[in-house]
Scaffold this active site. Structure first.
Site, PDB file in Angstrom:
ATOM      1  N   ALA A 190     -41.265 -46.861 -26.258  1.00 13.08           N
ATOM      2  CA  ALA A 190     -41.784 -46.728 -24.888  1.00 13.08           C
ATOM      3  C   ALA A 190     -42.414 -48.038 -24.443  1.00 13.08           C
ATOM      4  O   ALA A 190     -42.946 -48.805 -25.257  1.00 13.08           O
ATOM      5  CB  ALA A 190     -42.808 -45.593 -24.811  1.00 13.08           C
ATOM      6  N   ASP A 191     -42.348 -48.274 -23.154  1.00 15.56           N
ATOM      7  CA  ASP A 191     -42.980 -49.453 -22.567  1.00 15.56           C
ATOM      8  C   ASP A 191     -43.456 -49.086 -21.171  1.00 15.56           C
ATOM      9  O   ASP A 191     -42.757 -48.358 -20.452  1.00 15.56           O
ATOM     10  CB  ASP A 191     -42.005 -50.626 -22.505  1.00 15.56           C
ATOM     11  CG  ASP A 191     -42.692 -51.924 -22.108  1.00 15.56           C
ATOM     12  OD1 ASP A 191     -43.680 -52.297 -22.774  1.00 15.56           O
ATOM     13  OD2 ASP A 191     -42.249 -52.568 -21.136  1.00 15.56           O
TER      14      ASP A 191
END
Length: 231
Positions: free
Chosen positions: A87-88
């Site tokens: 995730a970012d």
């Protein structure tokens, strides 16, 4: 959205060192097998014209690279079922400028001055890689969740005081909605957990889709296919 019980036999690996994302995930899977592994991928993808025009592609690509890096390292282990989650999160200003973590306190102040009185988007890219024993047979799902954030008009004193707490120094866009930063935001439209760093409903929805979908309706993770879906 509840995670299917069939996932209990899998090992979940968060491609991150984020304690926030770990805490969020464990809200829906407190007794699942879980560990964190720091990706070696450095978040230095060039912000080319395509990424500047479509920031969602940029944050999705970062998430995919994180997940891919960790999944490739796990491929050497004697695994049965593995689920890797990358995730970012970024903030995108009303002028479509990508705002990531600040370089230092002065950079954080500049970001907050830019965001004062405006509406921006918090975007989290997520990549799920599910494989059983071998990476070559992996199933990949990725998506981007967007939440609108409406900032109050921020005085210089408010910004300075907030930055002095050091809270914004490791946050995308220099804002921590789960902490002191909440006092700087009038309202949000969309998923709260997305602003914090991991959109829970969308994540669970994606995980359940990966588990229930037919194998031939998904994307095999060869190097060629993986990098082709980054663009």
């Amino acid at each position: 959205m509840i995670l299917c019980h069939d996932f209990r036999s899998a090992k979940f690996v968060l491609a991150s060192t984020s304690s926030r994302r770990e805490t969020i995930f464990k809200k829906v899977a407190p007794d699942f097998r879980f560990e964190k592994m720091a990706p070696k991928f450095t978040e230095d993808l060039p912000k080319n014209e395509e990424f500047r025009k479509y920031p969602g592609k940029y944050v999705r690509a970062n998430a995919m690279m994180k997940a891919y890096d960790v999944a490739m390292r796990l491929d050497d282990e004697d695994n049965e079922k593995v689920v890797v989650i990358g995730a970012d999160t970024i903030l995108v200003s009303s002028a479509n400028v990508i705002l990531e973590k600040p370089k230092d306190a002065e950079d954080a102040k500049k970001m907050l001055h830019r965001l004062s009185g405006s509406t921006c988007d918090a975007m989290t890219g997520v990549c799920i890689i599910f494989f059983e024993k071998k990476m070559k047979d992996a199933i990949v799902k990725s998506f981007v969740e967007t939440t609108s954030i409406h900032f109050a008009n921020l005085s210089k004193n408010s910004i300075d005081s907030y930055v002095n707490t050091k809270e914004p120094l490791d946050k995308a866009g220099s804002i921590g909605y789960q902490g002191y930063g909440a006092s700087l935001i009038r309202k949000i439209n969309g998923c709260y957990w997305n602003v914090v760093g991991l959109p829970l409903h969308k994540l669970c929805e994606g995980l359940n889709e990966v588990l229930s979908s037919e194998r031939d309706h998904n994307t095999s993770l060869s190097n060629e296919s993986f990098f082709s879906i980054l663009i």
